[in-house]
Design an enzyme around this catalytic site. Structure first.
Site, short mmCIF file in Angstrom:
data_model
loop_
_atom_site.label_atom_id
_atom_site.label_comp_id
_atom_site.label_asym_id
_atom_site.label_seq_id
_atom_site.Cartn_x
_atom_site.Cartn_y
_atom_site.Cartn_z
CG ASP A 108 34.20 36.91 45.81
OD1 ASP A 108 34.17 38.15 45.74
OD2 ASP A 108 34.21 36.29 46.89
CE LYS A 148 39.60 28.92 47.42
NZ LYS A 148 38.53 29.41 48.30
CG ASP A 201 39.59 37.74 41.85
OD1 ASP A 201 39.74 38.14 43.01
OD2 ASP A 201 39.76 36.56 41.52
#
Length: 1512
Positions: free
Chosen positions: A883, A952, A1182
């Site tokens: 990742d 986050k 991603d």
């Protein structure tokens, strides 16, 4: 027939020629096979060959590449398009098809669909008239819309006409295609004609057509691959050819050639069938020797050991179909075809079978309710639809019902049974959808679905099924062979050779170009609402009513669906909601995700994407881009495909779709146990909602805060019920799909969104799904772990457990420390105490993970490897993930070469991964503590309570354009999750919104401290999008200026005509009114709409990705159409109507969309390279997946492709493309002009008054009207863009800046300057000095003028006195002469009657005759006066020249940004008297310009290759 004979004797002048440099070579002279011909065309189109010899080498290379899959070299792997020039379309206001839609309310495609519907219903004559009429009205637009496929439909309709085929008319139309419409016939055209004439026993005409086809450059192979020919048609053509040979006719050579082509193709088909049977057998054996027994056993034991479920609609069909895979009834290709083809037919058959056997289905067990409800509703709904279809057919015959005629053409194209089953399934699915998906910023949560959503979804499903039925009828064994050949090339990897890919794409385009119809929005709405109203009428479910008085329970049948309305913000919304009985059933039988088998995973590799609309599922021709609410993207996509700009992108989609998946049986067994137990565990919701309803507080009525807190709790409780229900339904369907594919491999076809990001097409079960989906999936292919694979397996397990911010060594150590717990998780994942509801510690290790099901899959794999004789040789099927670290920020850092940002997102090597989220948290925490010390309420509540999880999501999405309100909602959700040991919220629900907004602001501030370069690039992208969104082409601006002027002039003429008619007491005829002002006639509303649209900003932001995809942002303020239906009046967005852009959305969405297009390009390039390298590869944006043993190789590819991507001048290319794409565009700008004051009066000077917008006295009237029109258009643009305020809207007078600059001050120490030698100061160099100089120049000009006026006045006075004296002398001389003459006249007239008055005598008296002396004197005086006048003129000229200067007062414009920077300095300068004047707001049209790019940092891309945590 005469036309056909004429064509047969024409010289062969239409043979296909191939231009190579200066040579023109006939293809047939070089090579005769069809594939070679197509390959040669491809070689030409890409300029690979420069002469005949090089072309032959190219053909030889392609042929060798087909034979050898390993022929991968630099020449054949052409991943970048040879033409990087941007695709530029016309402005929507200049596009004739858009203007046509505004004027008629229908797009050309929709009108062509009406034409096609007429053909289907047998009204051939009307269809022809419609097409001819459209060509006459809109010739240019029809060139773009109506290609050869439209004409093929006409010819097919003529040859299939009832009762007799119109063969002559078909030949005439064929003859007109090229002569009149410039449309070249293709293989489909000849296939239709030859089929038609062979069927009608006109063999000779068919032979002539075959000869004509060959002369045109096409081949029999092209014809055989036409979808218009069925196997039966091909057999008939073969019989004709054989009879020609047997009879020994002249066309024997032609017939022989035809039979040879058919024989060659059928031999190839036979080989494919044999190969597919062997492959099927191999698959069966490799999976399990006793696979069939296992499947039967699994199905027999489904009730006992399987899932507690009633069999989701569609899943039973899937299981029954999959059984045939093991009995070898069908090979894989045909099996997938059957699965897609029979999705609704199987459901209809099942319902009819149920109706045969059932007694009273409403009394059956819960697990059968949905099955029996559907079976009971189907025949009743089918009857209603058949009756409506009969009424439609009658209306089409008589033409009496206009509305029914409109939609009847389409409703009658599909069987009533299919329409009925689609209506039931779509309504059930949408009514069980996740409640959260109904909520938005403009709508509250509610149970059910919005009427407009259901109506449009239902009509789209009907439309797609009609398309599919047409496709299903158009197929033959030759098409099957070609498809299987392409699939074989893709599976073997040969199709990733770009030369082969282009060749296959060209072959497909030449033989399978078909036209897809389009329904207009009113037709869709009326059909959908009609079917929904019918279903509401027939669908009934049982309900029990309890009488509390008598205690009696009464059962009755109630409507299954209710139509009602809800009010929100003053607007009424129609909704369709399910009955409570249905909602309870949904929890057990998941209709929420019920779709047909065309949206399930595939059993074979997906169809390769050779063109933009020919990949994925076998039977669906949908574009590769998911397009919503806009047709612009499709226009660009078609052009890009035609120009061969998409081959790399499509190859990437193929590489993703070729990944073969399997279900993890070990994980599935655990999932089944948890599901059947009914407990809530690891993301699987419980079967009941156990949270008690909040108790109303005693002070509810008196305590406002307590009342609000209780209302928040009740809303959250209701949301919890809805969420638990929808999650249970969704989970049920995922698990059911997993069970259906338990013994079968699967594939996920992919497509992309408008930015280029790839997504699996199956929506309900894929690797992009939640943790449960990912845990249930394995790679079907296994590979030995090897030593490095074991290392990466441990790292992967630690990552799943939330330890991804440790170093790799620390992660491995973490796994080693938990070795026993990992092995225990694999051996005993679900202890009995947990299934019985006891969740007391210690829990199994995998349940404690952030991703429990993926962690369990890794535990099972790890345990199996460690217990094998040699772990390094263990064959692993598990996918290992790598990742990125906030991938959007990684791209920003790379684009800006930002060293600081690059370090924070792990682009620079380090000993351990950097945690950007923790870094932002530290800054936010510091700011919160500072505010807490100052007593800020929100800071006091948050002190020492913030966590990484809270910040986050906002940090991650900030780079993708999340707004402050969106960030607040994200943080609110995280704060609601924080509860104490008793399950109570730690933050009061009333305060959460304010606290969240406070935290969001602090996060935004913190990001600016670290990622300054990213913010500069983001600001540049925002500003560029803002300018584009409010611009328009200069040609459009000029055209619409003329339109506005002409409209005003026509209105003025009409007013004058009406006024004159009133004065003359006459009436003005309507024809005269229409002539003077056509805006008042028929269609005036549409013309006014067009006029209004002319002044609105229409430009969306468009750019090209590195892979050649043209991205079109779809954000517009769409027009709304109100349509009356049997349900209600429905307001729908008309996406075909040209609409102004949503400039705010264009601006805010561009930075995230641009970054998404970059990460999508990186992923596609990596996917292709991994495929070439032989890796099994998958991606979740991603996050990149492969086998453990191949992680190192994949990591190298990821870094290599990322560096290659950013070695391109991405920002420079974007700026250059914008400058080219919008080179001719103008945009309205709001600027501030510094206007000096006149020092004599304190008012704006004359020079300034002209600049304030008043036309000069000598100005041209037309130019003044154009200036006013420009301002009107600019006002509309700025209003739509949200940049119009009161000061801008007041165009009649100057708008003064609202600041200290509006106060006029007396200037201090003002001195004159020498206007002859003054050097003008550039405002860009020194704004304040330039302002002061403007005042000095204006002051000096004024003083100069005053002195000149004074001197001129003195000079004129002296000369005028001299002239006055001379004039006086002349008058005196004339008077004396007159007196003398009067005495002489008196003596001579003494005898005249005294009645004659003196006045009459004076009038009759002649002019006195001057004597010579007097006359000479007067002449002398006149000459003296003329001399004085000449002297005066010379003196005035000398004085004027003395004070003449060439200096004009400079114009100083200040943009908004510069004003904001220097406002305080400007205010101080004016208020202190150092400068005078005011700042006046102006609106100007200027050529669009883009700011200079932000400066780059010193980060070196090469460092990424050595960063161990770039992806980890």
């Amino acid at each position: 027939m005469s036309q056909l004979l004429l064509r047969t004797i024409r010289p062969a002048n239409r043979a296909l020629y191939w231009h190579v440099s200066s040579l023109t070579v006939r293809i047939a002279d070089i090579v005769s096979t069809p594939n070679m011909m197509q390959l040669k065309q491809i070689g030409n189109s890409h300029r690979i060959c420069s002469n005949i010899s090089s072309s032959k080498r190219f053909l030889h290379q392609v042929a060798e590449a087909k034979e050898d899959a390993q022929t991968f070299n630099e020449d054949s792997w052409l991943f970048a398009s040879s033409d990087n020039s941007p695709i530029i379309m016309k402005d929507m206001r200049e596009d004739s098809s858009s203007v046509h839609y505004i004027q008629t309310g229908k797009s050309l495609n929709e009108q062509l669909s009406m034409m096609q519907a007429c053909l289907v219903n047998g009204n051939i004559d009307r269809a022809q008239r419609m097409l001819v009429g459209l060509y006459k009205l809109y010739p240019e637009a029809m060139k773009e819309v109506a290609d050869v496929s439209v004409h093929n439909e006409i010819i097919a309709g003529l040859l299939e006409a009832k009762p007799h085929p119109l063969t002559t008319e078909a030949l005439l139309w064929y003859d007109q295609m090229e002569r009149t419409y410039m449309i070249r016939p293709n293989a489909n055209t000849f296939a239709i004609l030859i089929r038609g004439f062979v069927k009608n026993e006109m063999r000779n005409v068919g032979i002539v057509l075959m000869q004509e086809m060959l002369r045109s450059g096409l081949t029999f192979s092209n014809m055989l691959h036409s979808s218009y020919l069925s196997d039966q048609d091909i057999d008939q053509i073969k019989q004709v050819a054989q009879s020609i040979i047997n009879d020994g006719q002249e066309s024997k050579a032609l017939a022989t050639k035809l039979l040879e082509a058919v024989s060659s193709a059928e031999n190839q088909i036979g080989e494919f069938y044999k190969g597919s049977e062997k492959a099927t057998e191999t698959v069966d054996v490799s999976n399990d020797q006793n696979a069939e027994k296992k499947v039967n056993s699994d199905n027999d034991n489904h009730s006992a050991n399987g899932l507690v479920s009633s069999g989701v609609v569609g899943i039973v069909q899937l299981k029954n179909t999959l059984k045939s895979l093991y009995s070898n009834e069908l090979e894989g290709y045909n099996l997938q075809m059957r699965l897609e083809r029979d999705t609704y037919d199987s459901e209809i058959a099942r319902c009819r079978e149920v109706n045969k056997k059932r007694g009273d289905p409403l009394l059956s067990a819960d697990r059968d309710k949905i099955k029996f409800f559907t079976a009971k509703w189907l025949p009743q709904l089918e009857t209603l639809i058949e009756e409506e279809q009969a009424r439609c057919r009658k209306a089409l015959e008589t033409g009496t019902d206009r509305v029914r005629t409109q939609y009847g053409k389409f409703l009658t194209q599909l069987d009533a049974s299919k329409i009925a089953i689609i209506t039931i399934l779509e309504t059930l699915r949408h009514n069980a959808v996740d409640i959260n998906s109904n909520a938005s910023e403009s709508m509250p949560k509610f149970v059910g679905v919005k009427t407009v959503t259901l109506v449009l979804a239902l009509s789209n499903a009907i439309h797609n099924e009609i398309r599919f039925e047409n496709i299903k009828m158009r197929s033959n064994r030759h098409i099957l062979a070609r498809n299987m050949s392409v699939a074989k090339l893709a599976s073997s990897g040969k199709l990733f050779n770009m030369a082969i890919r282009r060749a296959e794409a060209m072959a497909l385009k030449s033989s399978s170009r078909e036209w897809l119809d389009s329904w207009d929005v009113s037709t869709k709405t009326r059909i959908g609402s009609l079917l929904v109203s019918m279903l509401i009428e027939v669908a009934r479910v049982p309900e029990s009513i309890y009488d509390p008085v008598t205690g009696v329970v009464t059962k009755r049948m109630a409507p299954a669906f209710l139509h009602s309305n809800i009010m929100h913000r003053g607007l009424k919304y129609g909704i369709i909601s399910p009955h409570s009985t249905l909602r309870e059933v949904f929890k057990k039988d998941s209709i929420a995700s019920t779709v047909n088998a065309r949206h399930l995973p595939m059993l074979i590799p997906p169809r390769p994407w050779l063109t933009y609309d020919s990949g994925g599922y076998l039977t669906m021709n949908e574009p590769c881009v998911r397009m919503k609410d806009t047709a612009e993207q499709l226009r660009y996509l078609k052009v890009a495909s035609d120009q061969d700009k998409l081959h790399t992108l499509l190859a990437g989609l193929d590489s993703l779709g070729l990944t073969k998946w399997a279900i993890n049986r070990s994980v599935f067994d655990v999932v089944r146990k948890v599901w059947n137990s009914g407990i809530e565990l690891a993301g699987i919701p419980a079967n009941t909602y156990s949270v008690p309803e909040p108790v109303k507080p005693e002070d509810f009525e008196t305590n406002k805060r307590a009342r609000l807190e209780h209302l928040f709790q009740v809303r959250e409780w209701n949301n919890g019920i809805a969420n638990q229900h929808s999650q249970r339904c969704d989970c049920n369907y995922k698990v059911e799909i997993a069970q259906a594919f338990l013994n079968h491999p699967m594939y996920f076809p992919h497509n992309i969104d408008f930015r280029g990001r790839a997504y699996p097409i199956p929506p309900h079960f894929n690797h992009l799904g939640n943790d449960l989906c990912r845990g249930l999936l394995l790679f079907d292919e296994g590979r030995p772990l090897a030593e490095r694979g074991l290392f990466w397996l441990k790292v992967h397990m630690a990552n799943l457990h939330g330890k991804d911010k440790l170093s790799h060594e620390e992660r491995v150590k973490f796994i080693d420390e938990n070795y026993d717990r990992i092995m225990d998780s694999a051996d005993n994942p679900i202890p009995e105490r947990i299934l019985q509801g006891s969740l007391d510690a210690p829990l199994p290790w995998w349940i404690e993970s952030e991703n429990p099901w993926q962690t369990l899959a890794a535990c099972v794999e790890f345990a199996a490897a460690m217990r094998s004789p040699n772990p390094a040789e263990y064959v692993s099927h598990l996918h290992i993930h790598q990742d990125g670290t906030c991938n959007g920020l990684q791209h920003y850092a790379a684009m800006g070469r930002d060293s600081k940002g690059a370090f924070e997102v792990n682009l620079i090597p380090s000993d351990k991964p950097q945690d950007v989220y923790q870094g932002i948290l530290n800054i936010v925490d510091r700011l919160v503590k500072e505010d807490a010390e100052n007593g800020v309420h929100e800071a006091v509540l948050l002190k020492d309570r913030l966590t990484r999880k809270i910040v986050k999501q906002t940090v991650m999405t900030n780079v993708y354009g999340v707004t402050l309100i969106g960030a607040r909602e994200q943080i609110s959700a995280r704060l609601r999750e924080i509860k104490d040991e008793h399950g109570n919220h730690e933050f009061e629900l009333v305060d959460i919104s304010k606290i969240s907004l406070y935290v969001a602001k602090k996060i935004f501030d913190s990001l600016g401290e670290i990622f300054t370069q990213a913010q500069e690039i983001q600001n540049w992208l925002n500003e560029s999008a803002r300018r584009i969104a409010k611009s328009m082409p200069a040609s459009a601006l000029a055209a619409w200026k003329r339109m506005i002027i002409e409209s005003k002039e026509s209105s003025k003429k009409l007013r004058e005509a009406i006024s004159n008619a009133k004065k003359s007491d006459t009436s003005l005829e309507s024809s005269k009114i229409m002539e003077l002002n056509p805006d008042l006639g028929p269609g005036s509303l549409r013309r006014k709409r067009l006029n209004n649209l002319a002044t609105k900003p229409m430009n969306t932001v468009v750019w090209t990705t590195p892979l050649g995809l043209t991205v079109v942002q779809p954000y517009r303020k769409f027009a709304i159409r109100n349509i009356s239906t049997p349900l209600q009046q429905i307001s729908v967005r008309d996406t075909n109507m040209p609409s102004p852009v949503n400039s705010q959305k264009q601006k805010t969405a561009f930075p995230p969309n641009f970054v998404h297009s970059l990460d999508a390009s990186h992923m596609i390039l990596s996917a292709i390279e991994c495929k070439v390298a032989g890796l099994v590869f998958a991606s979740v944006h991603d996050s990149y997946w492969t086998h453990a043993c191949d992680v190192d190789k994949m990591n190298s590819i990821l870094r290599e492709q990322f560096i290659k991507l950013h070695e391109r001048p991405i920002m420079e290319d974007l700026k250059s493309e914008f400058e080219n794409r919008y080179a001719s565009h103008m945009m309205p700008t709001v600027q501030w002009e510094y206007v000096p004051k006149s020092f004599s009066s304190g008012k704006p000077s004359a020079n300034s008054a002209k600049k304030a917008g008043k036309a000069s006295e000598a100005g041209d009237a037309l130019q003044e009207r154009e200036r006013i029109a420009e301002k009107e258009i600019a006002m509309h643009h700025l209003e739509v863009c949200g940049e119009l305020d009161e000061s801008v809207s007041n165009l009649g007078t100057p708008s003064i800046a609202k600041s200290g600059t509006s106060v006029s001050r007396k200037l201090v120490d003002m001195k004159e300057i020498d206007l002859a030698t003054v050097s003008i100061i550039d405002p860009k160099d020194d704004l304040i000095a330039a302002m002061k100089q403007v005042d000095q120049i204006d002051y000096s000009v004024l003083k100069n003028k005053e002195r000149m006026q004074k001197e001129l006045s003195l000079s004129e006075k002296e000369f005028l006195q001299q002239l006055k004296k001379i004039r006086s002398q002349i008058r005196q001389l004339k008077k004396q002469s007159a007196n003398k003459a009067s005495k002489t006249d008196a003596a001579s007239t003494s005898s005249v009657s005294p009645a004659t008055t003196d006045a009459a005598a004076a009038a009759a008296a002649p002019e006195p005759i001057l004597d010579k002396r007097t006359e000479a004197k007067i002449s002398e005086l006149s000459a003296e006066a003329a001399d004085i006048k000449a002297k005066m003129r010379a003196e005035i000229e000398a004085i004027t020249k003395k004070y003449e200067h060439s200096v004009n007062v400079p114009t100083i414009f200040i943009n908004e940004q510069e004003l904001d920077k220097q406002r305080s300095v400007i205010d101080k300068t004016i208020q202190s008297g150092e400068a005078g004047g005011v700042l006046v707001k102006r609106i100007k049209w200027e050529p669009i310009k883009f700011d200079p790019l932000p400066e780059y940092g010193d980060f070196k891309l090469e460092m990424i290759a050595d960063s161990p945590y770039f992806f980890s």
